[in-house]
Design an enzyme around this catalytic site. Structure first.
Site, PDB file in Angstrom:
ATOM      1  N   HIS A  94       0.819  -1.213   0.000  1.00 21.08           N
ATOM      2  CA  HIS A  94       0.000   0.000   0.000  1.00 21.08           C
ATOM      3  C   HIS A  94       0.858   1.270   0.000  1.00 21.08           C
ATOM      4  CE1 HIS A  94      -3.620  -2.400   0.884  1.00 21.08           C
ATOM      5  NE2 HIS A  94      -2.849  -3.074   1.725  1.00 21.08           N
ATOM      6  N   GLU A 152      10.834   5.357 -16.980  1.00 22.57           N
ATOM      7  CA  GLU A 152       9.595   6.063 -17.304  1.00 22.57           C
ATOM      8  C   GLU A 152       9.097   5.649 -18.693  1.00 22.57           C
ATOM      9  OE1 GLU A 152      10.389  10.219 -16.812  1.00 22.57           O
ATOM     10  OE2 GLU A 152      10.879   9.999 -14.687  1.00 22.57           O
ATOM     11  N   SER A 162      18.031  17.434 -17.599  1.00 20.74           N
ATOM     12  CA  SER A 162      17.014  18.446 -17.849  1.00 20.74           C
ATOM     13  C   SER A 162      17.566  19.522 -18.769  1.00 20.74           C
ATOM     14  CB  SER A 162      16.565  19.077 -16.527  1.00 20.74           C
ATOM     15  OG  SER A 162      15.849  20.278 -16.741  1.00 20.74           O
ATOM     16  N   LYS A 174      19.689  17.785 -12.573  1.00 21.20           N
ATOM     17  CA  LYS A 174      18.769  16.656 -12.675  1.00 21.20           C
ATOM     18  C   LYS A 174      19.432  15.404 -13.236  1.00 21.20           C
ATOM     19  CE  LYS A 174      14.971  16.469 -12.028  1.00 21.20           C
ATOM     20  NZ  LYS A 174      13.896  16.810 -12.979  1.00 21.20           N
TER      21      LYS A 174
END
Length: 466
Positions: free
Chosen positions: A161, A295, A282, A288
Site C-alpha cells: 500500500h 519512465e 534536464s 537533474k
C-alpha cells in the site's frame, strides 16, 4: 477509377477498371508487410517443391523457380522493396520472380491463395520474433539474478500500500521482479506451440485444388503441426492475439519494475542511483538525473496494451475465413515486437549498471516494522494471535503518543498492556534476525533467497550449444 495499368497484380482479370488512387492507398500494405519477404521467399520455395512432387512443375521448372527465388531474395536484401509500387509483399516477390525467370513464374501460385500464404508468412515471422523476445527476457532475468546475488546482505523496508511493512532483502525485491519473467517466457513458449501450426495448403478457404503434401511442407518449414480446417486457418489470428497478450503482460511487468525503481532512485528514497549511461538530464535544471529509461518502459506498457486491444476489437465481429480487416494484424504485431525490442535491452542495461546505496536502505528501516515480530513472540508465549495483534497495536499507539520508536517504549508501559509484552520487546533482535524469521519456502530469509537465486539462474541459463 482508372484503367487497368501495367503494374503487376495477382488479381484483376474480371475488372474493366483498376482501383482508384484512394482505394489503392487504403488497400496497399507493402509499407508494413515488406518485412515478411524472407518468410515469403522461404515458404514459396517450399511450395515450389510441393508442386514439383505432384507434377505441376517439371524438375527443370522447379530448379528454375527455386534459383529465381534465391535471386529475388538477394535483390530484396539489397533494398528492392524500397519505393516499390506493389500492393503487398506477395505481389512484390512474384513480380521480381517474373523479372528473373519469365513466364514460368506464373506457375508459382498454383493451388495457393494469398490467404494461406500470408498466414504462413506471418506465423514464420512470429516464430522468429518469439525466439528473440525470449532471448531478451532471459538476458534481463540473468541480470536481475546477478544483481540479486550481490544484494543478499542489503536490507530495506518492504512495502505494501505504499507504506513500510516488513524488512526484506534487496535481493528479495529484485527476485520478485524476476519471477514474472519466468512466467512470461512460459507463456511465450506455450503460444509458440500454437503459432507453429501450418496453414499453407488451405488455399483461399477450402483447401488446395492440387494434392500437395502438407506434411512435407510442415517438415520443410519447421512447423509442429498442420492446421485442421482451411476456413479456420486462413482467418485465424488467435496466435497474434495470444502473442500480443503475452507481450502486453511483459510490458506490464516492466512497467511495475520501472515504477518501483523510479521511486527508489528519487532523492526522497535514494536507495539506488542510475548510471550516467542510462540517465538523462534536464534542458533547464543542470542538477537533474532523470530515470527516463524506466519512465519510458512504464509508458510503453500502455502502447503494448493498445496493440492487443486493437487486434481483439478488429477480430470480434469477423465471420470465419479471411477478411481484409485482418490486414491490420501485422502493423500491431510488428509494433509490439519492435517496442519490446528496444525496451528490454535498455531496461537490462539500466539494471546491470544500477548502483545500490545499502546505507540509505538501512536508514529507512523503522522499528514499527517489527510489530509483527512482537505479535509472533506473544504467540510463542501462549497468546492467541488475534489477541496479540490487538495488544501490539495498542503498543504502537503508545509509541506514537510518546513519539518514540516502537522498540523504545518503556518496559513498564509495555508490561502494563500485557505481562508478556515487556519480555517480548527485550527479545527483539536485529534486522537480520527479523528477516531470518521469515524462513518459509519463498520467504525473505537468506536460505530462501539463495535457493531462489539458484533456481532462477537455471531458469534463465542460455540453452546448451551442441
Amino acid at each position: 477509377m482508372s484503367p487497368q495499368s501495367d503494374v503487376h497484380q495477382m488479381w484483376g482479370g474480371r475488372f474493366a477498371l483498376g482501383p482508384s488512387e484512394a482505394l489503392d492507398a487504403l488497400n496497399r500494405s507493402l509499407p508494413v508487410d515488406h518485412r515478411l519477404w524472407p518468410q515469403d521467399v522461404v515458404a514459396s520455395k517450399a511450395w515450389v517443391h510441393a508442386l514439383g512432387r505432384v507434377g505441376v512443375v517439371s524438375p527443370a521448372e522447379e530448379a528454375q523457380l527455386e534459383n529465381g527465388l534465391d535471386r529475388v531474395a538477394d535483390r530484396l536484401a539489397d533494398g528492392a522493396a524500397v519505393g516499390a509500387p506493389d500492393e503487398d509483399v506477395h505481389t512484390l516477390v512474384e513480380r521480381l520472380l517474373y523479372e528473373e525467370v519469365g513466364a514460368v513464374a506464373g506457375k508459382l501460385h498454383t493451388g495457393r491463395s494469398r490467404n494461406d500464404q500470408v498466414a504462413t508468412d506471418l506465423r514464420l515471422w512470429t516464430l522468429d520474433a518469439i525466439d528473440q523476445l525470449d532471448a531478451d527476457l532471459a538476458s534481463l532475468g540473468r541480470t536481475l539474478v546477478a544483481k540479486a546475488k550481490d544484494g543478499v546482505d542489503a536490507i530495506l523496508p518492504g512495502y505494501t500500500h505504499g507504506q513500510r511493512a516488513q524488512p526484506v532483502r534487496w535481493a528479495y525485491v529484485l527476485l520478485a521482479h524476476a519471477w514474472p519473467l519466468v512466467r512470461d517466457r512460459q507463456r511465450l513458449a506455450d503460444a509458440r506451440r500454437r503459432v507453429a501450426e501450418l496453414p499453407l495448403g488451405s488455399g483461399a478457404l477450402a483447401g488446395s485444388g492440387f494434392p500437395v503434401d502438407r506434411v512435407l511442407l510442415k517438415e520443410a518449414l519447421g512447423f509442429r503441426a498442420l492446421s485442421a480446417n482451411g476456413l479456420d486457418a486462413t482467418g485465424d489470428r488467435d496466435f497474434v492475439a495470444e502473442v500480443l497478450f503475452a507481450i502486453a503482460l511483459i510490458g506490464t511487468h516492466l512497467s511495475r519494475l520501472g515504477a518501483e525503481l523510479i521511486s527508489y532512485a528519487s532523492g526522497e528514497f535514494g536507495f539506488v542511483t542510475l548510471s550516467d549511461a542510462f540517465s538523462t538530464g534536464s534542458s533547464l535544471m543542470p542538477q537533474k538525473r532523470n530515470p527516463d529509461v524506466f519512465e519510458l518502459a512504464r509508458g510503453k506498457a500502455g502502447r503494448l496494451l493498445g496493440d492487443l486491444v486493437a487486434l481483439l476489437t478488429t477480430l470480434k465481429g469477423l465471420p470465419a475465413g479471411y477478411q481484409k480487416d485482418l490486414q491490420e494484424d501485422k502493423a500491431l504485431l510488428f509494433d509490439a515486437c519492435d517496442t519490446l525490442a528496444v525496451v528490454l535491452p535498455a531496461v537490462t542495461g539500466a539494471i546491470d549498471t544500477l548502483a545500490v546505496n545499502a546505507e540509505r536502505m538501512a536508514a529507512a528501516l523503522d522499528p514499527a516494522m517489527r510489530a509483527t515480530d512482537l505479535a509472533d513472540l506473544l504467540v510463542e508465549a501462549g497468546v492467541p494471535f488475534r489477541e496479540s495483534h490487538g495488544l501490539v497495536g495498542r503498543l504502537v499507539r503508545e509509541a506514537e503518543k510518546a513519539r518514540v520508536p516502537l522498540d523504545k517504549v518503556p518496559h513498564v508501559v509495555a508490561a502494563g498492556i500485557h505481562p508478556a509484552l515487556g519480555a517480548a520487546l527485550s527479545q527483539l533482535g536485529g534486522w537480520e534476525d527479523s528477516v531470518e524469521s521469515r524462513a518459509t519456502v519463498g520467504g525473505a530469509s537468506r536460505a530462501s533467497v539463495e535457493g531462489q537465486i539458484d533456481e532462477l539462474r537455471r531458469a534463465f541459463s542460455p540453452p546448451a550449444t551442441a
